[in-house]
Scaffold this motif. Structure first.
Motif, PDB file in Angstrom:
ATOM      1  N   TYR A  11      51.136 -26.478 -36.078  1.00 28.20           N
ATOM      2  CA  TYR A  11      52.519 -26.831 -35.779  1.00 28.20           C
ATOM      3  C   TYR A  11      53.126 -25.742 -34.906  1.00 28.20           C
ATOM      4  O   TYR A  11      52.742 -24.593 -34.948  1.00 28.20           O
TER       5      TYR A  11
ATOM      6  N   THR B 151      62.563 -31.833 -36.563  1.00 25.45           N
ATOM      7  CA  THR B 151      62.489 -32.696 -35.387  1.00 25.45           C
ATOM      8  C   THR B 151      61.562 -33.882 -35.623  1.00 25.45           C
ATOM      9  O   THR B 151      61.927 -35.032 -35.389  1.00 25.45           O
ATOM     10  N   ASN B 152      60.351 -33.596 -36.114  1.00 26.05           N
ATOM     11  CA  ASN B 152      59.359 -34.649 -36.328  1.00 26.05           C
ATOM     12  C   ASN B 152      59.407 -35.242 -37.732  1.00 26.05           C
ATOM     13  O   ASN B 152      58.635 -36.136 -38.060  1.00 26.05           O
ATOM     14  N   LYS B 153      60.284 -34.701 -38.572  1.00 25.05           N
ATOM     15  CA  LYS B 153      60.512 -35.191 -39.938  1.00 25.05           C
ATOM     16  C   LYS B 153      59.214 -35.259 -40.749  1.00 25.05           C
ATOM     17  O   LYS B 153      58.871 -36.296 -41.332  1.00 25.05           O
ATOM     18  N   CYS B 154      58.513 -34.108 -40.777  1.00 26.29           N
ATOM     19  CA  CYS B 154      57.278 -34.028 -41.541  1.00 26.29           C
ATOM     20  C   CYS B 154      57.123 -32.623 -42.129  1.00 26.29           C
ATOM     21  O   CYS B 154      57.885 -31.719 -41.809  1.00 26.29           O
TER      22      CYS B 154
ATOM     23  N   TYR C 256      54.446 -29.308 -43.185  1.00 28.55           N
ATOM     24  CA  TYR C 256      53.206 -28.579 -42.920  1.00 28.55           C
ATOM     25  C   TYR C 256      53.084 -27.481 -43.977  1.00 28.55           C
ATOM     26  O   TYR C 256      54.086 -27.017 -44.512  1.00 28.55           O
TER      27      TYR C 256
ATOM     28  N   ASP D 274      59.546 -29.663 -40.705  1.00 29.10           N
ATOM     29  CA  ASP D 274      59.788 -29.857 -39.275  1.00 29.10           C
ATOM     30  C   ASP D 274      60.934 -30.851 -39.148  1.00 29.10           C
ATOM     31  O   ASP D 274      60.753 -32.061 -39.356  1.00 29.10           O
TER      32      ASP D 274
ATOM     33  N   GLY E 100      59.714 -38.970 -42.425  1.00 31.22           N
ATOM     34  CA  GLY E 100      59.423 -40.238 -41.764  1.00 31.22           C
ATOM     35  C   GLY E 100      59.269 -41.364 -42.774  1.00 31.22           C
ATOM     36  O   GLY E 100      59.011 -41.146 -43.965  1.00 31.22           O
TER      37      GLY E 100
END
Length: 141
Positions: A137, A125-128, A130, A123, A68
């Motif tokens: 998640y 999809t969420n561009k982050c 973990y 991730d 992000g």
């Protein structure tokens, strides 16, 4: 005893072009002129023509991440990131197995051990990112 172990190992491995691999192995895959892709072999699938395909979960290098806006990546040179991104590809793209150490947050790789290190999940999809040990998640796919 030795015979049983040897027989089990031979049954567990699949052959492709003289190379040995097993479901769960991490491997490098041909990527044209780019550095090889890194993935985990999840399944072996034979298509209708009898060709062997591999179901692979991809591991991303830091320069392949699309995070992000404003997010910075703090990664070691040999660090890669697990993802739930999965594809089915021809086994002809398989180059050879590679070593990946999946480590908890704060655990360091022993000196002189040469392999990729994976501590985090990307991730897509969420561009982050973990940590592997995070419980908050989920993978909707």
């Amino acid at each position: 005893d030795c015979y049983i172990t040897k027989r089990f190992l031979n049954a567990a491995y699949k052959m492709q072009g003289g190379r040995k691999f097993i479901i769960g192995d991490c491997a490098l895959f041909q990527a044209g002129n780019a550095p090889p892709f890194i993935g985990i072999i999840r399944n072996l699938v034979t298509d209708k023509d009898g060709n062997l395909n591999l179901s692979v979960n991809w591991l991303y290098r830091p320069d392949e991440l699309k995070l992000g806006k404003g997010a910075l990546i703090d990664a070691t040179p040999n660090e890669i990131f697990y993802s739930f991104h999965k594809d089915e590809i021809s086994s002809t793209y398989l180059l050879h197995p590679c070593k990946v150490a999946f480590l908890r947050k704060g655990i360091e790789l022993p000196p002189r051990l040469s392999c990729f290190v994976c501590r985090r999940v990307y991730d897509t999809t969420n561009k982050c990112l973990y940590w592997l040990t995070d419980q908050d998640y989920t993978d909707v796919s």
